[in-house]
Design a protein around this motif. Structure first.
Motif, short mmCIF file in Angstrom:
data_model
loop_
_atom_site.label_atom_id
_atom_site.label_comp_id
_atom_site.label_asym_id
_atom_site.label_seq_id
_atom_site.Cartn_x
_atom_site.Cartn_y
_atom_site.Cartn_z
N GLU A 115 -16.43 18.02 -36.71
CA GLU A 115 -16.69 19.35 -37.13
C GLU A 115 -16.79 20.27 -36.04
O GLU A 115 -17.74 19.86 -35.06
N ALA A 116 -16.19 21.35 -35.72
CA ALA A 116 -16.21 22.22 -34.51
C ALA A 116 -16.70 23.51 -34.88
O ALA A 116 -16.25 23.95 -36.33
N VAL A 117 -16.49 24.40 -33.96
CA VAL A 117 -16.33 25.95 -34.37
C VAL A 117 -15.40 26.57 -33.04
O VAL A 117 -15.54 25.97 -32.04
N ILE A 118 -14.56 27.47 -33.51
CA ILE A 118 -13.94 28.36 -32.54
C ILE A 118 -14.74 29.57 -32.53
O ILE A 118 -15.00 30.26 -33.60
N VAL A 119 -14.97 30.26 -31.21
CA VAL A 119 -15.59 31.34 -31.39
C VAL A 119 -14.68 32.40 -30.21
O VAL A 119 -14.38 31.86 -29.27
N GLN A 120 -14.64 33.63 -30.65
CA GLN A 120 -13.66 34.46 -29.95
C GLN A 120 -14.76 34.87 -28.67
O GLN A 120 -15.67 35.31 -28.86
N LEU A 121 -13.97 35.08 -27.60
CA LEU A 121 -14.49 35.78 -26.49
C LEU A 121 -13.94 37.15 -26.36
O LEU A 121 -12.87 37.71 -27.18
N GLU A 122 -14.11 37.73 -25.13
CA GLU A 122 -13.42 39.14 -24.83
C GLU A 122 -11.86 38.80 -24.71
O GLU A 122 -11.15 39.54 -25.26
N ALA A 123 -11.49 37.78 -24.03
CA ALA A 123 -10.27 37.24 -23.98
C ALA A 123 -10.13 36.06 -24.19
O ALA A 123 -10.74 35.03 -23.27
N GLY A 124 -9.38 35.50 -25.31
CA GLY A 124 -9.39 33.98 -25.77
C GLY A 124 -10.51 33.70 -26.45
O GLY A 124 -11.20 34.43 -27.08
N SER A 125 -10.73 32.31 -26.41
CA SER A 125 -11.87 31.82 -27.34
C SER A 125 -12.29 30.30 -26.90
O SER A 125 -11.53 29.90 -25.83
N ILE A 126 -13.42 29.89 -27.43
CA ILE A 126 -13.85 28.63 -27.00
C ILE A 126 -13.90 27.64 -28.17
O ILE A 126 -14.14 28.29 -29.36
N LEU A 127 -14.06 26.58 -27.94
CA LEU A 127 -14.14 25.36 -28.83
C LEU A 127 -15.42 24.72 -28.75
O LEU A 127 -15.61 24.35 -27.68
N LEU A 128 -16.14 24.53 -29.63
CA LEU A 128 -17.53 23.55 -29.32
C LEU A 128 -17.70 22.55 -30.44
O LEU A 128 -17.35 23.12 -31.78
N PRO A 129 -18.39 21.72 -30.40
CA PRO A 129 -18.85 20.80 -31.51
C PRO A 129 -19.84 21.44 -32.23
O PRO A 129 -20.81 22.05 -31.70
N ARG A 130 -19.68 21.16 -33.68
CA ARG A 130 -20.39 21.98 -34.77
C ARG A 130 -22.13 21.35 -34.62
O ARG A 130 -23.17 22.30 -34.58
N SER A 131 -22.26 20.20 -34.22
CA SER A 131 -23.32 19.53 -33.79
C SER A 131 -24.26 20.02 -32.85
O SER A 131 -25.37 20.08 -32.81
N ALA A 132 -23.62 20.73 -31.80
CA ALA A 132 -24.57 21.15 -30.81
C ALA A 132 -25.21 22.57 -31.09
O ALA A 132 -26.05 23.25 -30.61
N LEU A 133 -24.52 23.43 -32.20
CA LEU A 133 -24.62 24.71 -32.51
C LEU A 133 -26.06 24.78 -33.33
O LEU A 133 -25.96 24.23 -34.64
N LEU A 134 -27.29 25.39 -32.90
CA LEU A 134 -28.27 25.66 -33.62
C LEU A 134 -28.40 26.67 -34.60
O LEU A 134 -28.93 26.85 -35.69
N GLU A 135 -28.08 27.98 -33.72
CA GLU A 135 -28.25 29.24 -34.41
C GLU A 135 -27.29 30.55 -33.77
O GLU A 135 -26.88 30.09 -32.65
N VAL A 136 -26.98 31.46 -34.68
CA VAL A 136 -26.32 32.62 -34.18
C VAL A 136 -27.21 33.76 -34.08
O VAL A 136 -28.20 33.85 -35.13
N THR A 137 -27.44 34.38 -33.03
CA THR A 137 -28.47 35.29 -32.87
C THR A 137 -27.89 36.69 -32.00
O THR A 137 -26.80 36.36 -31.53
N THR A 138 -28.49 37.76 -32.03
CA THR A 138 -28.26 38.77 -31.29
C THR A 138 -29.09 39.61 -30.65
O THR A 138 -30.47 39.44 -30.90
N ARG A 139 -29.03 40.39 -29.49
CA ARG A 139 -30.06 41.21 -28.95
C ARG A 139 -29.27 42.67 -28.62
O ARG A 139 -28.07 42.50 -28.38
N PRO A 140 -30.21 43.66 -28.38
CA PRO A 140 -29.47 44.84 -28.06
C PRO A 140 -28.54 44.77 -26.83
O PRO A 140 -29.25 44.23 -25.75
N GLY A 141 -27.69 45.44 -26.68
CA GLY A 141 -26.73 45.67 -25.24
C GLY A 141 -26.22 44.61 -24.78
O GLY A 141 -26.37 43.34 -25.12
#
Length: 177
Positions: free
Chosen positions: A9-35
């Protein structure tokens, strides 16, 4: 082996140019901050991929700007946004010395199932010390070498200028689960 044992189980995440592939098991949370978290200081010149730390669950965790990690020649002037998306990851190699860190990205994670039949290395493309170029589920992407990234983060001095940086709070937390 059954088909379920041969898939990751994995996730693909978009970058400014291209994307990255990560194992789902490593991902704990998605968060944001200003700017954008890029700063002009003495650390930026030496480590342009190291962003201001994130305060997460009352801990200061290091943040890597993946765009600059994979493309060091990138113009930092492009990074003026209203908010920055961060993926909080669990350290895998030595969790006692680096339990958590975050990756600064553009998009939200999209789940994919990776099997030996739908991932392969791309021949003749440029690689970096931080990633391999692969084609996974039909998408050409960077497979991040989290072990190498974590080793580099553990080498950094603790309590440096980025640890004291302002603007490291979160604004919205989305548990991944």
């Amino acid at each position: 082996m059954s088909e379920s044992e041969e898939r990751v189980e994995a996730v693909i995440v978009q970058l400014e140019a291209g994307s990255i592939l990560l194992p789902r098991s490593a991902l704990l949370e998605v968060t944001t901050r200003p700017g954008s978290s890029l700063q002009e200081d003495e650390v930026s010149a030496e480590l342009p991929w190291l962003a201001a730390p994130l305060t997460w669950n009352e801990l200061q965790i290091p943040v890597i700007n993946v765009n600059h990690l994979l493309d060091p020649a990138r113009d930092t002037g492009e990074d003026h946004r209203r908010f920055t998306r961060l993926l909080v990851l669990q350290g895998a190699d030595e969790p006692d010395s680096l339990p958590y860190y975050a990756l600064e990205v553009r998009g939200t994670p999209h789940p994919v199932r990776i099997t030996p039949q739908n991932i392969f290395a791309l021949e003749g493309v440029e690689t970096t010390p931080w990633s391999w170029r692969v084609k996974a589920s039909g998408v050409t992407t960077h497979l991040l070498r989290l072990d190498t990234i974590e080793a580099r983060l553990r080498e950094l001095p603790q309590g440096g200028p980025r640890e004291r940086a302002a603007g490291s709070g979160t604004t919205a937390d989305t548990p991944v689960g």
